[in-house]
Design a protein around this motif. Structure first.
Motif, PDB file in Angstrom:
ATOM      1  N   VAL A 176       0.856  -1.174   0.000  1.00 38.81           N
ATOM      2  CA  VAL A 176       0.000   0.000   0.000  1.00 38.81           C
ATOM      3  C   VAL A 176       0.894   1.226   0.000  1.00 38.81           C
ATOM      4  CG1 VAL A 176      -1.738   1.265   1.301  1.00 38.81           C
ATOM      5  CG2 VAL A 176      -1.796  -1.219   1.250  1.00 38.81           C
ATOM      6  N   GLN A 177       0.608   2.127  -0.885  1.00 39.20           N
ATOM      7  CA  GLN A 177       1.376   3.359  -0.967  1.00 39.20           C
ATOM      8  C   GLN A 177       0.408   4.527  -0.865  1.00 39.20           C
ATOM      9  OE1 GLN A 177       3.665   3.794  -4.529  1.00 39.20           O
ATOM     10  NE2 GLN A 177       4.836   5.501  -3.720  1.00 39.20           N
ATOM     11  N   ALA A 178       0.808   5.520  -0.103  1.00 38.04           N
ATOM     12  CA  ALA A 178      -0.055   6.686   0.087  1.00 38.04           C
ATOM     13  C   ALA A 178      -0.124   7.516  -1.191  1.00 38.04           C
ATOM     14  CB  ALA A 178       0.477   7.530   1.232  1.00 38.04           C
ATOM     15  N   SER A 179      -1.128   8.360  -1.256  1.00 38.39           N
ATOM     16  CA  SER A 179      -1.298   9.256  -2.394  1.00 38.39           C
ATOM     17  C   SER A 179      -0.093  10.186  -2.507  1.00 38.39           C
ATOM     18  CB  SER A 179      -2.565  10.087  -2.208  1.00 38.39           C
ATOM     19  OG  SER A 179      -2.618  11.118  -3.165  1.00 38.39           O
ATOM     20  N   ASP A 193      -6.224   6.938   4.962  1.00 33.48           N
ATOM     21  CA  ASP A 193      -5.055   6.253   4.410  1.00 33.48           C
ATOM     22  C   ASP A 193      -3.826   7.139   4.294  1.00 33.48           C
ATOM     23  OD1 ASP A 193      -6.635   4.035   4.177  1.00 33.48           O
ATOM     24  OD2 ASP A 193      -6.870   4.154   2.011  1.00 33.48           O
ATOM     25  N   LEU A 194      -4.011   8.420   4.277  1.00 33.94           N
ATOM     26  CA  LEU A 194      -2.883   9.340   4.101  1.00 33.94           C
ATOM     27  C   LEU A 194      -2.221   9.707   5.429  1.00 33.94           C
ATOM     28  CD1 LEU A 194      -1.449  10.739   1.753  1.00 33.94           C
ATOM     29  CD2 LEU A 194      -2.923  12.707   2.131  1.00 33.94           C
ATOM     30  N   ALA A 195      -2.836   9.343   6.555  1.00 37.33           N
ATOM     31  CA  ALA A 195      -2.332   9.747   7.869  1.00 37.33           C
ATOM     32  C   ALA A 195      -1.560   8.625   8.556  1.00 37.33           C
ATOM     33  CB  ALA A 195      -3.486  10.190   8.752  1.00 37.33           C
ATOM     34  N   HIS A 196      -0.384   8.976   9.044  1.00 37.73           N
ATOM     35  CA  HIS A 196       0.398   8.086   9.905  1.00 37.73           C
ATOM     36  C   HIS A 196       0.060   8.508  11.334  1.00 37.73           C
ATOM     37  CE1 HIS A 196       4.198   5.949  11.202  1.00 37.73           C
ATOM     38  NE2 HIS A 196       3.927   6.700  12.261  1.00 37.73           N
ATOM     39  N   ARG A 210       2.926   8.266   3.987  1.00 38.22           N
ATOM     40  CA  ARG A 210       1.847   8.868   4.773  1.00 38.22           C
ATOM     41  C   ARG A 210       2.380  10.058   5.563  1.00 38.22           C
ATOM     42  NH1 ARG A 210       0.522   2.974   6.700  1.00 38.22           N
ATOM     43  NH2 ARG A 210       2.561   3.410   7.569  1.00 38.22           N
ATOM     44  N   VAL A 211       1.495  11.015   5.834  1.00 38.62           N
ATOM     45  CA  VAL A 211       1.864  12.202   6.603  1.00 38.62           C
ATOM     46  C   VAL A 211       1.896  11.838   8.090  1.00 38.62           C
ATOM     47  CG1 VAL A 211       1.220  14.562   7.208  1.00 38.62           C
ATOM     48  CG2 VAL A 211       0.811  13.713   4.888  1.00 38.62           C
TER      49      VAL A 211
END
Length: 170
Positions: A12-15, A50-53, A30-31
């Motif tokens: 899985v790769q972030a946007s 999905d974009l948040a760490h 991820r941010v």
């Protein structure tokens, strides 16, 4: 490679949009957010899903839909708090458990106080998924479709099969 079973998995790769925020990113992109889901150095920018760490108790919050829904609701509440000039609140993920179907009338369910396997877990999975659908009509239609698929032994997975020669699909 000749094999009786072939499995495929993907990472899985972030946007890629995360790069434009100028915020710290983790390895998958991820941010890395603050405890209130805001971007470090940009307190009016929030990241969820999905974009948040997001870390909690030293562990990464899982990248699943229930976590993303909780993060989104929390980020919205913190945005409203900012607009009222109130302090934001830290995000706390509440794990409601995990469920997965693993075959015909077979599933696993790990809920906070209950673990189920087999047919009881499959019934729980079915009930919970129907329950979370929006609208009575949608629930009835999906239930009818699932019942028909079950009774007619339709396969849920769409598999690519065929003769394999020299490790390639024909």
């Amino acid at each position: 490679i000749e094999a009786a079973t072939v499995l495929w998995g993907a990472g899985v790769q972030a946007s890629p949009i995360a790069k434009y925020l100028g915020a710290p990113l983790d390895k998958p992109g991820r941010v890395v957010v603050e405890s209130d889901l805001s971007v470090p150095g940009a307190e009016d920018v929030f990241v969820a899903g999905d974009l948040a760490h997001v870390e909690q108790n030293g562990k990464l919050v899982p990248g699943v839909a229930p976590a993303a829904m909780q993060e989104g609701a929390h980020a919205a509440e913190n945005i409203l708090r900012r607009m009222r000039r109130e302090a934001t609140l830290p995000f706390r993920y509440r794990d409601k458990g995990s469920m997965a179907t693993i075959g015909r009338a077979a599933a696993i369910a790990e809920l906070p106080r209950l673990k189920l396997t087999g047919f009881p877990a499959w019934l729980a999975w079915l009930f919970i998924h129907i329950l979370f659908l929006i609208g009575f009509r949608n629930r009835i239609l999906v239930l009818i479709q699932w019942a028909w698929a079950y009774l007619t032994f339709q396969r849920g997975a769409r598999l690519i099969t065929g003769e394999v020669k020299y490790g390639r699909q024909k």
